[in-house]
Scaffold this active site. Structure first.
Site: not given
Ligand SMILES: NC(=O)C1=CN([C@@H]2O[C@H](COP(=O)(O)OP(=O)(O)OC[C@H]3O[C@@H](n4cnc5c(N)ncnc54)[C@H](OP(=O)(O)O)[C@@H]3O)[C@@H](O)[C@H]2O)C=CC1
Ligand SMILES: O=C1O[C@H](COP(=O)(O)O)[C@@H](O)[C@H](O)[C@H]1O
Length: 539
Positions: A51, A53, A213, A275, A407, A434-435, A513
């Site tokens: 408790a 921690g 979680h 996860h 998230q 669908l946000t 990235r």
């Molecule tokens: N409802 C909402 O809120 C919506 C939001 N969006 C937003 O629009 C933005 C773009 O959409 P998203 O679906 O990400 O589309 P994109 O096709 O632009 O990107 C897809 C993902 O590809 C990855 N990527 C980037 N560069 C490369 C690479 N060279 N090779 C391979 N993978 C790559 C990145 O993720 P990673 O770095 O993890 O690899 C990126 O997030 C996002 O911010 C998204 O959240 C879009 C639609 C709805």
């Molecule tokens: O289990 C873990 O998860 C967290 C991330 O959890 P989130 O709910 O914030 O996404 C991560 O930071 C931690 O290193 C790992 O042990």
């Protein structure tokens, strides 16, 4: 059979915990106004071991308070903290304060919550200390029935002795006992199996709740509903239509001075083996016979059994280095953290390709990616569909993607092609969006944008759902021992190979990235990134 008794087999439909569950399933506005009260039939005691921690302070006490505040727990519940420190419940309260998020108007309820809290100080290896704890618990268990929950917020080093002492000196005799445990569930297949055998010698599987979680997160729980509560996805959810699936986790911060702890585990044990693999099973499993926890977990285990152990050639490993132009923590690389052993080869980034050898998924790469000190916080599932066959548009259609964003900002969107609006007969990429913050925002929290939509949605924290599930006796969102066994089988040979010392992670800059080699791995595994997608973001 009602939904409640199907989902919660131990649940008598009229018991107060089932009512609590029912309340949980109600929309939050109904919760505030439906007037139902939980006049506790039976006493419950919730014991947090460890408790004093970090986990207790940051997660368990806040969660218990939110559940109590929302009237979701049996009303006759008392909370016990147990640890070695000679501290007091007031001291614990003070340390928890920054995480409790008490809102104006809740002060009275908050004070009531702490009145139900108690603290017992004792060692983790002394039988008489646990006997003393048992006596204290018994004082709050008047009547014929009383139930006990034990949450082990403890380091793995004391795990064995504590569970033995709980078994020998602290089991309640008037009702059920449930033991909640947190990862790490061992370090590899052998140590995890030892732990499982140890627990199985003390408790039944139905008494053990292994927390991952991520299984408590809204969009992870949504995977089953999406897949099996809709007709639209089922027919395309297979190797004939899906090119590849990416499941990713990114964090924009590094070890934050806790590298000593992280270094013992590395990113694969920290995130990927648990996860991300849990999410994979929910994306890939067949439709279970019912929503009963064991029907679901049987299907998850079948998926895991169809995955071969990972090999090094299917993996990219990285370790972050300082960004010379960065600020704050970004100025430090992993090896600059004084708590990290000199020259450590522990990966802080990993990308891996898993293949599921069954009729549905043969040939579809499942790419798991996770890392610390990256460019953003994000967890998502990205299902990329195959190219359109027999294209009549001159190769212009981009691949469809279904993105389930876990998230931040829960969302579900499908990237698809439409005719460019207007005279031209051209096409362009767009999204069906669908946000959750738009669709499900609470009226009270609603900040309207110029389209009249809301931006905030209140969803329970993963721990709130999971702890309430333990009260309710539902193991649906907890890890069963055979799932754990299979998960370790998949990762153990790779982990041993990495730890034999011969594998050097690729350096990547804090805030990037990750290693470019991970993108090459994606390309080789049927993921096409065009970089052409533009999301129209309303500000
Ligand atoms: N409802 C909402 O809120 C919506 C939001 N969006 C937003 O629009 C933005 C773009 O959409 P998203 O679906 O990400 O589309 P994109 O096709 O632009 O990107 C897809 C993902 O590809 C990855 N990527 C980037 N560069 C490369 C690479 N060279 N090779 C391979 N993978 C790559 C990145 O993720 P990673 O770095 O993890 O690899 C990126 O997030 C996002 O911010 C998204 O959240 C879009 C639609 C709805
Ligand atoms: O289990 C873990 O998860 C967290 C991330 O959890 P989130 O709910 O914030 O996404 C991560 O930071 C931690 O290193 C790992 O042990």
């Amino acid at each position: 059979m009602s939904w409640r008794s199907q989902t919660f087999p131990e649940c008598d439909d009229n018991s107060e915990v089932c009512l609590a569950l029912y309340r949980k399933s109600l929309k939050s506005k109904d919760m505030d106004h439906d007037g139902t009260h939980f006049d506790g039939q039976y006493p419950h005691v919730f014991v947090t071991l460890g408790a004093s921690g970090d986990l207790a302070r940051k997660k368990i006490y806040p969660t218990l308070w939110w559940l109590y505040r929302d009237n979701l727990l049996p009303s006759n519940t008392h909370f016990f903290g147990y640890a070695r420190s000679k501290t007091t419940i007031n001291d614990i309260k003070t340390k928890c304060e920054p995480y409790m998020k008490v809102k104006p108007g809740e002060e009275e309820r908050y004070a009531e919550f702490w009145k139900l809290n108690h603290y017992v100080s004792g060692n983790y290896n002394v039988r008489t200390d646990f006997e003393k704890l048992n006596q204290e618990l018994s004082q709050f268990e008047k009547g014929a029935v009383a139930n006990r929950l034990f949450y082990l917020a403890l380091p793995p080093s004391v795990f064995e002795e504590v569970t033995i002492l709980i078994r020998n000196s602290c089991m309640g005799e008037k009702g059920w006992n449930r033991i909640i445990i947190e990862k790490p569930f061992g370090r590899d297949l052998a140590s995890s199996q030892r732990l499982s055998d140890h627990l199985a010698s003390l408790f039944t599987e139905s008494q053990i709740y292994r927390i991952d979680h991520y299984l408590g997160k809204e969009m992870v729980q949504n995977l089953m509903t999406l897949r099996f509560g809709n007709r639209i996805f089922g027919p395309t959810w297979n190797r004939d239509n899906i090119a590849s699936i990416q499941i990713s986790f990114k964090e924009p911060f590094g070890t934050q001075g806790r590298g000593g702890y992280f270094d013992e585990f590395g990113i694969i044990r920290d995130i990927m083996q648990n996860h991300l693999l849990q999410i994979l099973t929910l994306v890939a499993m067949e439709k279970p016979a019912s929503c009963l926890p064991d029907d679901i977990r049987n299907e998850k285990v079948k998926v895991l059994k169809s995955i071969k152990s990972l090999e090094l050639h299917d993996v990219v490993l990285g370790q972050y280095v300082a960004d010379p132009e960065g600020e704050g923590e970004a100025k430090l690389g992993y090896l600059d953290d004084p708590t990290v052993p000199k020259g450590s080869l522990t990966p802080t980034y990993a990308a891996a390709v898993l293949r599921i050898n069954n009729e549905r998924w043969d040939g579809v790469p499942f790419i798991l990616k996770c890392g610390k000190a990256l460019n953003e916080r994000k967890a998502e599932v990205r299902i990329q569909f195959e190219d359109v066959p027999g294209d009549i548009f001159d190769g212009k259609p981009k691949r469809n993607e279904l993105v389930i964003r876990v998230q931040p900002g829960e969302a579900l969107y499908v990237k698809l092609m439409v005719k460019t609006p207007g005279m031209a007969f051209d096409m362009e990429e767009t999204e069906l969006d669908l946000t959750y913050g738009h669709r499900y925002a609470e009226q009270s929290n609603c900040k309207e944008d110029h389209m009249g939509k809301c931006y905030t949605v209140k969803l329970p924290d993963a721990y709130e759902r999971l702890i309430l599930d333990v009260f309710c006796g539902s193991q649906m969102h907890f890890v069963r021992s055979d799932e754990l066994h299979e998960a370790w089988r998949i990762f153990t040979p790779l982990l041993h190979e990495i730890e034999s010392g011969g594998v050097k992670p690729i350096p990547y800059v804090f805030g990037s990235r990750g290693p470019k080699e991970a993108d090459e791995l994606l390309m080789k595994n049927n993921f096409t990134y065009t970089g052409s997608y533009k999301w129209y973001k309303r500000e």
